[in-house]
Scaffold this active site. Structure first.
Site, PDB file in Angstrom:
ATOM      1  N   ASP A  35      58.800  79.805  15.642  1.00 24.36           N
ATOM      2  CA  ASP A  35      59.581  79.643  17.044  1.00 24.36           C
ATOM      3  C   ASP A  35      60.819  78.873  16.817  1.00 24.36           C
ATOM      4  OD1 ASP A  35      57.101  81.054  17.710  1.00 24.36           O
ATOM      5  OD2 ASP A  35      56.229  79.389  18.559  1.00 24.36           O
ATOM      6  N   TYR A  38      63.726  80.497  16.549  1.00 18.13           N
ATOM      7  CA  TYR A  38      63.861  81.148  17.717  1.00 18.13           C
ATOM      8  C   TYR A  38      64.519  80.336  18.859  1.00 18.13           C
ATOM      9  CZ  TYR A  38      63.368  84.497  21.732  1.00 18.13           C
ATOM     10  OH  TYR A  38      63.614  85.204  23.090  1.00 18.13           O
ATOM     11  N   ASP A  39      63.929  79.145  18.706  1.00 15.21           N
ATOM     12  CA  ASP A  39      64.549  78.191  19.722  1.00 15.21           C
ATOM     13  C   ASP A  39      66.006  77.728  19.505  1.00 15.21           C
ATOM     14  OD1 ASP A  39      62.271  77.999  21.225  1.00 15.21           O
ATOM     15  OD2 ASP A  39      61.349  76.122  20.227  1.00 15.21           O
ATOM     16  N   SER A  84      58.602  78.493  33.908  1.00 19.84           N
ATOM     17  CA  SER A  84      58.625  78.226  32.360  1.00 19.84           C
ATOM     18  C   SER A  84      59.158  76.520  32.426  1.00 19.84           C
ATOM     19  CB  SER A  84      59.548  78.846  31.459  1.00 19.84           C
ATOM     20  OG  SER A  84      60.734  78.856  32.233  1.00 19.84           O
ATOM     21  N   LEU A  85      59.185  76.316  31.290  1.00 16.72           N
ATOM     22  CA  LEU A  85      59.657  74.787  31.222  1.00 16.72           C
ATOM     23  C   LEU A  85      60.769  74.500  30.349  1.00 16.72           C
ATOM     24  CD1 LEU A  85      55.953  73.375  30.708  1.00 16.72           C
ATOM     25  CD2 LEU A  85      57.049  72.852  32.584  1.00 16.72           C
ATOM     26  N   GLU A 117      51.000  65.573  29.813  1.00 20.81           N
ATOM     27  CA  GLU A 117      49.785  66.493  29.603  1.00 20.81           C
ATOM     28  C   GLU A 117      49.998  67.171  28.192  1.00 20.81           C
ATOM     29  OE1 GLU A 117      50.155  69.611  32.549  1.00 20.81           O
ATOM     30  OE2 GLU A 117      49.141  68.385  33.980  1.00 20.81           O
ATOM     31  N   LYS A 119      50.767  70.090  25.561  1.00 22.64           N
ATOM     32  CA  LYS A 119      51.280  71.424  25.870  1.00 22.64           C
ATOM     33  C   LYS A 119      50.557  72.251  25.074  1.00 22.64           C
ATOM     34  CE  LYS A 119      55.608  74.156  26.166  1.00 22.64           C
ATOM     35  NZ  LYS A 119      55.039  75.123  25.382  1.00 22.64           N
ATOM     36  N   ASP A 121      49.147  75.619  23.203  1.00 23.70           N
ATOM     37  CA  ASP A 121      49.948  76.595  22.737  1.00 23.70           C
ATOM     38  C   ASP A 121      49.223  77.844  22.669  1.00 23.70           C
ATOM     39  OD1 ASP A 121      52.244  77.617  21.442  1.00 23.70           O
ATOM     40  OD2 ASP A 121      51.867  76.871  19.273  1.00 23.70           O
ATOM     41  N   ARG A 140      51.882  86.046  32.239  1.00 23.66           N
ATOM     42  CA  ARG A 140      52.882  85.465  32.895  1.00 23.66           C
ATOM     43  C   ARG A 140      53.876  86.752  32.867  1.00 23.66           C
ATOM     44  NH1 ARG A 140      55.573  80.348  31.237  1.00 23.66           N
ATOM     45  NH2 ARG A 140      56.317  81.104  29.320  1.00 23.66           N
ATOM     46  N   GLU A 177      46.400  77.765  30.691  1.00 23.41           N
ATOM     47  CA  GLU A 177      46.690  78.201  29.232  1.00 23.41           C
ATOM     48  C   GLU A 177      45.220  78.641  28.689  1.00 23.41           C
ATOM     49  OE1 GLU A 177      49.733  77.922  28.831  1.00 23.41           O
ATOM     50  OE2 GLU A 177      50.221  78.160  26.673  1.00 23.41           O
ATOM     51  N   TYR A 229      46.360  73.835  34.568  1.00 19.62           N
ATOM     52  CA  TYR A 229      47.289  72.704  34.767  1.00 19.62           C
ATOM     53  C   TYR A 229      48.362  72.983  35.769  1.00 19.62           C
ATOM     54  CZ  TYR A 229      49.762  76.171  32.041  1.00 19.62           C
ATOM     55  OH  TYR A 229      50.286  77.192  31.068  1.00 19.62           O
ATOM     56  N   LYS A 294      55.304  65.793  34.076  1.00 21.77           N
ATOM     57  CA  LYS A 294      55.452  66.383  35.277  1.00 21.77           C
ATOM     58  C   LYS A 294      55.558  65.318  36.511  1.00 21.77           C
ATOM     59  CE  LYS A 294      52.999  70.540  34.352  1.00 21.77           C
ATOM     60  NZ  LYS A 294      51.354  71.027  34.450  1.00 21.77           N
ATOM     61  N   LYS A 318      59.068  68.698  23.025  1.00 21.78           N
ATOM     62  CA  LYS A 318      58.417  69.497  21.821  1.00 21.78           C
ATOM     63  C   LYS A 318      58.177  68.534  20.813  1.00 21.78           C
ATOM     64  CE  LYS A 318      58.295  73.961  23.128  1.00 21.78           C
ATOM     65  NZ  LYS A 318      58.854  75.114  22.025  1.00 21.78           N
ATOM     66  N   CYS A 412      47.381  80.809 -20.810  1.00 26.49           N
ATOM     67  CA  CYS A 412      47.741  79.754 -20.208  1.00 26.49           C
ATOM     68  C   CYS A 412      48.972  79.258 -20.309  1.00 26.49           C
ATOM     69  CB  CYS A 412      46.370  78.881 -20.753  1.00 26.49           C
ATOM     70  SG  CYS A 412      46.847  76.910 -19.905  1.00 26.49           S
ATOM     71  N   CYS A 415      48.419  75.671 -22.663  1.00 33.39           N
ATOM     72  CA  CYS A 415      48.124  75.822 -23.933  1.00 33.39           C
ATOM     73  C   CYS A 415      47.938  77.009 -24.645  1.00 33.39           C
ATOM     74  CB  CYS A 415      46.538  75.156 -24.174  1.00 33.39           C
ATOM     75  SG  CYS A 415      45.656  76.239 -23.343  1.00 33.39           S
ATOM     76  N   CYS A 430      41.978  79.447 -17.301  1.00 35.17           N
ATOM     77  CA  CYS A 430      42.380  79.088 -18.825  1.00 35.17           C
ATOM     78  C   CYS A 430      41.000  78.969 -19.619  1.00 35.17           C
ATOM     79  CB  CYS A 430      43.166  77.801 -18.987  1.00 35.17           C
ATOM     80  SG  CYS A 430      43.275  77.289 -20.502  1.00 35.17           S
ATOM     81  N   CYS A 436      42.865  72.019 -23.663  1.00 35.05           N
ATOM     82  CA  CYS A 436      44.078  72.389 -22.942  1.00 35.05           C
ATOM     83  C   CYS A 436      44.420  71.248 -22.285  1.00 35.05           C
ATOM     84  CB  CYS A 436      43.782  73.242 -21.746  1.00 35.05           C
ATOM     85  SG  CYS A 436      45.177  73.550 -20.696  1.00 35.05           S
TER      86      CYS A 436
HETATM   87  C1  9MJ Z   1      50.925  74.036  28.718  1.00 30.95           C
HETATM   88  N1  9MJ Z   1      51.531  75.031  28.118  1.00 30.95           N
HETATM   89  O1  9MJ Z   1      50.034  73.295  28.373  1.00 30.95           O
HETATM   90  C2  9MJ Z   1      52.503  73.880  31.953  1.00 30.95           C
HETATM   91  N2  9MJ Z   1      51.391  73.537  29.859  1.00 30.95           N
HETATM   92  O2  9MJ Z   1      53.483  73.558  34.087  1.00 30.95           O
HETATM   93  C3  9MJ Z   1      51.198  72.383  30.802  1.00 30.95           C
HETATM   94  N3  9MJ Z   1      52.212  74.483  30.795  1.00 30.95           N
HETATM   95  C4  9MJ Z   1      53.445  74.524  33.056  1.00 30.95           C
HETATM   96  N4  9MJ Z   1      51.946  72.563  31.938  1.00 30.95           N
HETATM   97  C5  9MJ Z   1      54.191  74.498  34.953  1.00 30.95           C
HETATM   98  N5  9MJ Z   1      50.361  71.399  30.389  1.00 30.95           N
HETATM   99  C6  9MJ Z   1      54.842  75.301  34.106  1.00 30.95           C
HETATM  100  C7  9MJ Z   1      54.453  75.384  33.059  1.00 30.95           C
END
Ligand code: 9MJ
Length: 677
Positions: A35, A38-39, A84-85, A117, A119, A121, A140, A177, A229, A294, A318, A412, A415, A430, A436
């Protein structure tokens, strides 16, 4: 402004690469790059587009949230887009975020209240309730249209099918999530490998795979959890006007919310929370990839609004990536204390989450072949907590020509003795034993380690010199070296030499249990050493014991018995033990051998009665029972006043009620795992 051709090409290239990887990631659930990579590419493209806005095309990957839904599921149009965030990677970006908001809100001098909060995954899911009943669950997708996965989501035990109480809104969309806890992920991957199938790269891919099963039974077999959330559409009832209060209200209606969330003040409050969670990250039961801040006030959220699909009022901070791309420069083979050969990848140095990685364990030949790792390959490496970094996968498309499959050597590398791999075992060894040098070094290091003879100051470098310079041949020789001999070693002086001698002298007074553990007999760890010491009381009867006698000791099965017996058959070992006792004068207090009946009293759970109820996710009931019994506990099928503790698994039934009624101690699976660890 004319765009230089080179920049145009660079943007085209980035778009093509990002689109390709987003297909692997979203459509095939089989990401080819970490990731973080990608980011990085996405940020590069965003930076180019920010500099040359004319570059932006409607189909640029920067212009949408996710990829298109899979064709096999019914489509759900979200009544309100799933957001998305935006991301922050550094502290400065969090301060910038806060400053922007204060300016927009016109509260430059005041502190903003944030809900901080974890995040999670996993995969974002939207749940729609009508008249308190779950009617649809959707992924989503691209933020506007997702996949309908109601049947699959219904298998998640923490998702309410019906809301509690009466005061819920007639239409309520709850977002959160879906994720796979680490313990379940490990178990699933063991099963995958057992069936000869490909293991999942990480819990998120496993969760995605599970949620997108066309048959809900398949989802149920790969269990997920859920934490909410946010809310989407809400009709017919007002919700509280603080985010944290909304979540508490959702909990009262039956939704699982995170117990780690906190309301904090200003950017400093956010960053303190971030640091605090970062230190706990590896101990959490699920994977997180950052923190979300938030704005807590809904009035302020409304004032701030959105930029494209992301709310202005939230940001994901992140964590440093735990995965990175690098090259395998070579494969070395290390020889362990018991002769086990472990292939290790030598890597081009790479920074993974703030630590430079140059090696990764490859475990054994089978693992190398399964992942098809070759010298010259570009690989994704992963580091989590204190564990040794691992190669997650190879980027086959980057493999140079003419690479060769790696073979564990037949001799080995240290030895030259023959290497054998007993049938059915993954590990090649071995056969040189203490002949050894690699095994000798590690035998000494183990002997000196803190939980064995605890010889302070006798570290790896010193042991290497002792063996490589032929100063000592075995454990007993350690005790006959003079201060002068120690002082002559590199980076040692009179003072360090005197310290070592004193540490050696101190180690001479020990316990039988430590001494047995220190000998490094295969399969004899601390707890087996303890039961052996308790059972036999002194060394001589143990040394004379037959395999059958050894097997009467609790916890000692045929394999362990065979290793112990074989160890005491070897003249070399008998000689070293004799010299350690007679020349070095290592001693301990002898004790009375415990009769088999009295022995369980010495175990930590002796005299206690445990009851299991519900199902455990990490093992079967029988396995749990065995573990408890091994610790001396009695395991009963019913709860009574005599019960010491009830282990509560999922879907626990009447035993749980009984335990509550009688006020008996209850622990969950996590606590149970801690107990038996
Ligand atoms: C995650 N992935 O834990 C949001 N998220 O709020 C939390 N995602 C989110 N909040 C608004 N804790 C859009 C996404």
């Amino acid at each position: 402004m004319t765009i230089p051709k080179k920049i145009q090409q660079q943007a085209n290239q980035l778009r093509a690469t990002l689109n390709e990887h987003s297909y692997f990631y979203y459509v095939l659930d089989d990401p080819k790059i970490p990731d973080s990579e990608y980011d990085r590419l996405m940020r590069e493209l965003q930076a180019l587009e920010a500099q040359y806005p004319e570059l932006i095309t409607p189909d640029s990957p920067t212009q949408r949230v996710g990829a298109t839904p899979l064709p096999n599921f019914a489509e759900v149009i979200h009544s309100q887009p799933m957001l998305s965030l935006s991301n922050a990677f550094e502290e400065g970006e969090v301060h910038d975020f806060d400053k922007r908001l204060r300016e927009r809100l016109g509260v430059a001098e005041a502190e903003i209240e944030y809900a901080a909060e974890l995040k999670l995954d996993g995969l974002a899911v939207s749940l729609r309730y009508e008249q308190g009943l779950l009617v649809t669950a959707a992924t989503r997708g691209d933020g506007n249209r997702g996949e309908e996965v109601t049947g699959n989501v219904k298998t998640i035990k923490t998702v309410p099918l019906k809301l509690r109480g009466k005061d819920f809104p007639p239409v309520l969309e709850v977002r959160g999530e879906a994720f796979m806890p680490k313990a379940w992920f490990d178990k699933l991957n063991q099963q995958q490998v057992g069936r000869g199938e490909k293991p999942f790269a990480n819990p998120r891919n496993a969760a995605a795979g599970s949620l997108r099963q066309l048959d809900a039974h398949a989802t149920a077999a790969r269990p997920l959890d859920f934490i909410c959330y946010a809310v989407g559409q809400v009709e017919g009832r007002e919700l509280p006007n603080r985010h944290s209060d909304i979540l508490n209200q959702l909990q009262r209606w039956g939704f699982p919310i995170s117990k780690y969330s906190q309301v904090v003040m200003g950017p400093q409050g956010c960053l303190t929370y971030y640091q605090q969670i970062l230190t706990q990250r590896d101990q959490l039961p699920f994977e997180i990839d950052g923190i979300v801040y938030k704005v807590n006030s809904l009035v302020q959220q409304e004032q701030l609004g959105f930029v494209s699909r992301a709310p202005r009022w939230a940001i994901a901070h992140k964590f440093p990536a735990q995965e990175a791309l690098t090259q395998v420069e070579g494969i070395d083979v290390q020889v362990g204390r018991t002769g086990a050969l472990t292939p290790v990848a030598r890597l081009a140095p790479v920074n993974v989450g703030g630590v430079t990685i140059t090696n990764a364990t490859l475990h054994n030949q089978e693992e190398i072949h399964r992942k098809d790792i070759r010298v010259g390959d570009t690989v994704i490496v992963r580091r989590a907590g204190d564990v040794i970094p691992e190669v997650v996968r190879v980027l086959l498309e980057k493999r140079p020509p003419r690479t060769k499959l790696f073979q564990v050597p037949t001799q080995c590398p240290v030895c030259g003795s023959q290497v054998l791999r007993p049938e059915g075992e993954a590990v090649a060894r071995c056969t040189g034993g203490l002949g050894c040098p690699a095994q000798r070094k590690q035998a000494i290091q183990h002997f000196a380690s803190r939980r064995a003879m605890n010889i302070e100051g006798l570290g790896e470098k010193l042991v290497e010199q002792l063996i490589d310079g032929n100063v000592v041949a075995n454990l007993a020789d350690l005790y006959i070296l003079t201060t002068k001999q120690w002082a002559e070693l590199e980076r040692m002086g009179e003072k360090s030499a005197a310290n070592i001698i004193s540490a050696l002298n101190k180690s001479k007074s020990t316990t039988l249990e430590r001494f047995l553990y220190a000998l490094g007999i295969r399969e004899v760890g601390e707890s087996t050493a303890r039961v052996l010491a308790q059972h036999f009381g002194s060394l001589e009867p143990l040394m004379r014991a037959t395999e059958e006698e050894l097997q009467t000791v609790p916890d000692v099965g045929p394999i362990v018995a065979k290793h112990i017996f074989a160890f005491f058959q070897q003249p070399h070992n008998l000689d070293v033990i004799q010299r350690l006792q007679e020349e070095a004068k290592i001693h301990w207090t002898e004790s009375q051998p415990t009769s088999p009946k009295a022995l369980p009293n010495a175990l930590p759970l002796a005299g206690q009665t445990y009851v299991l109820t519900g199902s455990l996710s990490s093992m079967t009931r029988d396995e749990a029972k065995e573990k408890l019994q091994a610790l001396g506990a009695k395991v009963s099928g019913s709860v009574s006043k005599k019960t010491s503790c009830v282990i509560v698994g999922e879907e626990a039934g009447s035993k749980l009620d009984k335990a509550r009624e009688l006020g008996i101690k209850m622990i969950d699976e996590q606590e149970f795992l801690e107990l038996v660890k």
